[in-house]
Design a protein around this motif. Sequence first.
Motif, PDB file in Angstrom:
ATOM      1  N   GLY A   1       8.533  14.626   0.232  1.00  0.00           N
ATOM      2  CA  GLY A   1       7.095  13.471  -0.041  1.00  0.00           C
ATOM      3  C   GLY A   1       7.574  12.534   1.150  1.00  0.00           C
ATOM      4  N   LYS A   2       8.766  11.952   1.148  1.00  0.00           N
ATOM      5  CA  LYS A   2       9.304  10.831   1.811  1.00  0.00           C
ATOM      6  C   LYS A   2       9.178  11.078   3.541  1.00  0.00           C
ATOM      7  CE  LYS A   2      10.129   7.717  -1.486  1.00  0.00           C
ATOM      8  NZ  LYS A   2       9.122   6.880  -1.657  1.00  0.00           N
ATOM      9  N   ALA A   3       9.776  12.466   3.699  1.00  0.00           N
ATOM     10  CA  ALA A   3       9.908  12.901   5.016  1.00  0.00           C
ATOM     11  C   ALA A   3       8.528  13.095   5.498  1.00  0.00           C
ATOM     12  CB  ALA A   3      10.316  14.586   5.044  1.00  0.00           C
TER      13      ALA A   3
ATOM     14  N   PRO B   1       0.928  -1.232  -0.211  1.00  0.00           N
ATOM     15  CA  PRO B   1      -0.051  -0.026   0.175  1.00  0.00           C
ATOM     16  C   PRO B   1       0.765   1.393  -0.053  1.00  0.00           C
ATOM     17  CG  PRO B   1      -0.209  -1.239   2.252  1.00  0.00           C
ATOM     18  CD  PRO B   1       0.620  -2.020   1.246  1.00  0.00           C
ATOM     19  N   ARG B   2       2.200   1.218   0.306  1.00  0.00           N
ATOM     20  CA  ARG B   2       3.039   2.306   0.273  1.00  0.00           C
ATOM     21  C   ARG B   2       3.276   2.914  -1.178  1.00  0.00           C
ATOM     22  NH1 ARG B   2       8.735   1.110   1.162  1.00  0.00           N
ATOM     23  NH2 ARG B   2       8.805   3.429   0.167  1.00  0.00           N
ATOM     24  N   TYR B   3       3.003   2.100  -2.167  1.00  0.00           N
ATOM     25  CA  TYR B   3       3.255   2.422  -3.499  1.00  0.00           C
ATOM     26  C   TYR B   3       1.890   2.950  -4.083  1.00  0.00           C
ATOM     27  CZ  TYR B   3       7.837   0.105  -3.264  1.00  0.00           C
ATOM     28  OH  TYR B   3       8.847  -0.171  -2.672  1.00  0.00           O
TER      29      TYR B   3
ATOM     30  N   ASP C   1      -0.681   8.254  -6.362  1.00  0.00           N
ATOM     31  CA  ASP C   1      -0.540   9.757  -5.876  1.00  0.00           C
ATOM     32  C   ASP C   1       0.671  10.398  -5.137  1.00  0.00           C
ATOM     33  OD1 ASP C   1      -3.317  10.075  -6.676  1.00  0.00           O
ATOM     34  OD2 ASP C   1      -4.115   8.926  -4.700  1.00  0.00           O
ATOM     35  N   ASN C   2       1.498   9.230  -4.533  1.00  0.00           N
ATOM     36  CA  ASN C   2       2.646   9.849  -3.844  1.00  0.00           C
ATOM     37  C   ASN C   2       3.819   9.408  -4.769  1.00  0.00           C
ATOM     38  OD1 ASN C   2       3.045   6.752  -3.778  1.00  0.00           O
ATOM     39  ND2 ASN C   2       3.196   6.551  -1.402  1.00  0.00           N
ATOM     40  N   PHE C   3       3.674   8.943  -6.007  1.00  0.00           N
ATOM     41  CA  PHE C   3       4.760   8.968  -6.864  1.00  0.00           C
ATOM     42  C   PHE C   3       4.913  10.518  -7.499  1.00  0.00           C
ATOM     43  CE2 PHE C   3       6.718   8.306 -11.094  1.00  0.00           C
ATOM     44  CZ  PHE C   3       7.832   7.567 -10.613  1.00  0.00           C
ATOM     45  N   VAL C   4       6.375  11.103  -7.270  1.00  0.00           N
ATOM     46  CA  VAL C   4       6.518  12.433  -7.829  1.00  0.00           C
ATOM     47  C   VAL C   4       6.949  12.436  -9.212  1.00  0.00           C
ATOM     48  CG1 VAL C   4       8.046  14.129  -7.562  1.00  0.00           C
ATOM     49  CG2 VAL C   4       7.236  13.034  -5.496  1.00  0.00           C
TER      50      VAL C   4
ATOM     51  N   VAL D   1      18.568   0.714 -11.494  1.00  0.00           N
ATOM     52  CA  VAL D   1      17.973   0.470 -10.308  1.00  0.00           C
ATOM     53  C   VAL D   1      17.806   1.693  -9.453  1.00  0.00           C
ATOM     54  CG1 VAL D   1      18.940  -0.674  -8.004  1.00  0.00           C
ATOM     55  CG2 VAL D   1      19.697  -1.353 -10.522  1.00  0.00           C
ATOM     56  N   GLY D   2      16.510   1.341  -8.640  1.00  0.00           N
ATOM     57  CA  GLY D   2      16.200   2.312  -7.750  1.00  0.00           C
ATOM     58  C   GLY D   2      15.638   3.533  -8.479  1.00  0.00           C
ATOM     59  N   LEU D   3      15.073   3.451  -9.659  1.00  0.00           N
ATOM     60  CA  LEU D   3      14.595   4.696 -10.220  1.00  0.00           C
ATOM     61  C   LEU D   3      12.973   4.608 -10.199  1.00  0.00           C
ATOM     62  CD1 LEU D   3      17.039   5.538 -13.051  1.00  0.00           C
ATOM     63  CD2 LEU D   3      16.980   6.485 -10.954  1.00  0.00           C
ATOM     64  N   GLY D   4      12.464   3.870  -9.608  1.00  0.00           N
ATOM     65  CA  GLY D   4      10.791   3.753  -9.572  1.00  0.00           C
ATOM     66  C   GLY D   4      10.020   2.743 -10.144  1.00  0.00           C
ATOM     67  N   LYS D   5      10.786   1.818 -10.860  1.00  0.00           N
ATOM     68  CA  LYS D   5       9.802   1.003 -11.644  1.00  0.00           C
ATOM     69  C   LYS D   5       9.055   0.093 -10.592  1.00  0.00           C
ATOM     70  CE  LYS D   5      13.557  -1.015 -13.108  1.00  0.00           C
ATOM     71  NZ  LYS D   5      14.591  -0.393 -12.549  1.00  0.00           N
ATOM     72  N   THR D   6       9.459  -0.517  -9.919  1.00  0.00           N
ATOM     73  CA  THR D   6       8.568  -1.188  -9.033  1.00  0.00           C
ATOM     74  C   THR D   6       7.585  -0.354  -8.425  1.00  0.00           C
ATOM     75  OG1 THR D   6      10.152  -2.966  -8.534  1.00  0.00           O
ATOM     76  CG2 THR D   6       8.436  -2.885  -6.886  1.00  0.00           C
ATOM     77  N   HIS D   7       7.871   0.773  -8.090  1.00  0.00           N
ATOM     78  CA  HIS D   7       6.809   1.685  -7.429  1.00  0.00           C
ATOM     79  C   HIS D   7       5.639   1.728  -8.273  1.00  0.00           C
ATOM     80  CE1 HIS D   7       5.996   5.353  -5.068  1.00  0.00           C
ATOM     81  NE2 HIS D   7       4.811   5.199  -5.679  1.00  0.00           N
TER      82      HIS D   7
HETATM   83  P1  ADP Z   1      13.410   0.195  -9.099  1.00  0.00           P
HETATM   84  O1  ADP Z   1      12.176  -1.055  -9.050  1.00  0.00           O
HETATM   85  O2  ADP Z   1      13.433   0.984 -10.335  1.00  0.00           O
HETATM   86  O3  ADP Z   1      14.670  -0.483  -8.849  1.00  0.00           O
HETATM   87  P2  ADP Z   1      11.744   1.215  -6.736  1.00  0.00           P
HETATM   88  O4  ADP Z   1      10.472   1.578  -7.476  1.00  0.00           O
HETATM   89  O5  ADP Z   1      12.168   0.281  -5.787  1.00  0.00           O
HETATM   90  O6  ADP Z   1      12.854   1.281  -7.839  1.00  0.00           O
HETATM   91  O7  ADP Z   1      12.023   2.589  -6.130  1.00  0.00           O
HETATM   92  C1  ADP Z   1      13.313   2.851  -4.991  1.00  0.00           C
HETATM   93  C2  ADP Z   1      12.519   3.599  -4.001  1.00  0.00           C
HETATM   94  O8  ADP Z   1      12.421   4.942  -4.405  1.00  0.00           O
HETATM   95  C3  ADP Z   1      11.141   3.214  -3.724  1.00  0.00           C
HETATM   96  O9  ADP Z   1      11.254   3.407  -2.215  1.00  0.00           O
HETATM   97  C4  ADP Z   1      10.168   4.312  -4.442  1.00  0.00           C
HETATM   98  O10 ADP Z   1       9.044   4.442  -3.599  1.00  0.00           O
HETATM   99  C5  ADP Z   1      11.105   5.459  -4.470  1.00  0.00           C
HETATM  100  N1  ADP Z   1      10.743   6.428  -5.666  1.00  0.00           N
HETATM  101  C6  ADP Z   1      11.411   6.135  -6.928  1.00  0.00           C
HETATM  102  N2  ADP Z   1      11.002   7.256  -7.619  1.00  0.00           N
HETATM  103  C7  ADP Z   1       9.990   7.931  -6.971  1.00  0.00           C
HETATM  104  C8  ADP Z   1       9.254   8.877  -7.326  1.00  0.00           C
HETATM  105  N3  ADP Z   1       9.164   9.561  -8.514  1.00  0.00           N
HETATM  106  N4  ADP Z   1       8.603   9.469  -6.351  1.00  0.00           N
HETATM  107  C9  ADP Z   1       8.452   8.796  -5.137  1.00  0.00           C
HETATM  108  N5  ADP Z   1       9.152   7.622  -4.817  1.00  0.00           N
HETATM  109  C10 ADP Z   1       9.794   7.299  -5.441  1.00  0.00           C
END
Ligand code: ADP
Length: 486
Positions: free
Chosen positions: A313-315, A140-142, A145-148, A180-186
């Motif tokens: 947002g995270k803060a 539910p964290r993803y 709405d909370n994606f920037v 990696v870590g750029l928001g795909k899974t999110h």
């Molecule tokens: P990936 O799957 O691309 O490796 P993730 O989706 O796991 O990356 O993202 C890593 C972290 O960064 C997660 O906690 C995600 O919520 C956060 N994150 C990435 N892009 C955004 C964004 N545009 N807005 C808010 N959080 C983001």
Amino acid sequence: MISSVSSLEDVRVYPTISKRDLWLEILRKIEPKVQRSQFITWFRDTAILGHEEGTLVVGLPLPMSLNWHLEHYRALTLQTAQELDPTIHQVVYKVDGALKDDPLRTFDLLTAFPEPKRRKLPGKQEVKLAEGIVSKILSPRYSLDNFVVGANNRLAYAACQSVSLQPGGKYNPLFLYGGVGLGKTHLLQATGNAILKQMPRATVVYTTTEDFTNQVIEAISQQRMEQFRKRYRVVDVLIIDDVQFLANKERTQEEFFHTFNTLYEDHKQVIISADRPPQELQLEDRLTSRFERGMIADVSLPDYETRLAILIGKAQEYELFIDMSVLQFIAEHATQNIRELEGILMQAVAQYELEQRVPTVKSIAEIMCKLNKDPHGEEESVGFDLPAKRSATFQDVMEAVSRYYSVSVQDMVGQSRVREILIPRQIAMFLLKKYVRMSHERVGEVFEGRDHTTVMNAVRKIEDKLQSDAQFLREVRSLEKELDFV
Ligand code: ADP
Ligand code: MG
């Protein structure tokens, strides 16, 4: 032979119940009294670490949750514990980072406390949707709405939004790629969540390529390929993360191809992510060309403004109060990946919780130095030119010593002079000085503002003891080893 039974009834027997079972009983009573999302957030990966002489030691996985528990849950936890065992008269907390991946001590709350009237949960973090169809639970964290949204992910976001409104529509399959870590899974999970919100009865499967591969292997070994293929007919949306791992797995690729076709021909939505575009994946041509048929969008590195917006947002999400100048500083210097950005934020909070010091630009700079893993690698993770190799951090030392001697971090930095606490405190000072390279002054500050001479004395005492006490030497060596110093 049974004549003494009546006298036994007078004896109050508290059955010896394991710490884990006791914690589960306590959680069962707490859960209905706390909002579900709060319960899952704050009680995740917690455990009872000690239960002696009326004191219940509750372990928390993250320093940042300490204050929250103290303020919001200590009374409730104590009251609940007392209902089960009236000899308990106090609850104390101890941070233990190792709880994060220790299923033997903790519970998977989503499994242990399934949402009422929701679908059955068969395994860890999974939900069974139909016979043979299992999905990972969408966090539910993803959410969308909370994606920037920034220039780096605008197209990917728009595509996800469109798919969430009209799954199986014009963006099918939807293929997202990026580092990696750029928001795909999110984005993937957020899209799944959004679809379920609109269509609660839809069968949305989110899986990783690894899990999918395991399912294929299992089906092959049980000679149940036919059933396997049929299963996916009932799926409305298939989300599959990290398909780069399909490379070199011919059989899994083949099954995925069939599954994909079945769904695609039925106008069911398929959403895929990978770390690179389809043509670079080295998959079977027919699979690559299927992927290329749909919508392809990349996520790339965010610019400064987007990084800052994500941090803000995270803060807020974690209810942290951090000065804007500090957030700006992090956003300026952590440029490579968003997970790193979050990591620094979390470390800053940990530092605050442990050292009682509000994060400042200076303290953040220190954290970044320590995180700055490999300056000789392709890209520095944080753009900082300070010590080369990652050494153990302040937090690592405190947690390791705390774990080793079963003394809480609070007690270590506190004022008690009992031997059981004093020695671990001095060892921590010694290790911080020697390996984290903190100055005497700074170690003193951390330990509730002790004078630097106190730290110097402590370090000297430990050095002396190491010379004369073989057992002690072994203890410290094993701690050093755990922290990777020797
Ligand atoms: P990936 O799957 O691309 O490796 P993730 O989706 O796991 O990356 O993202 C890593 C972290 O960064 C997660 O906690 C995600 O919520 C956060 N994150 C990435 N892009 C955004 C964004 N545009 N807005 C808010 N959080 C983001
Ligand atoms: Mg991912």
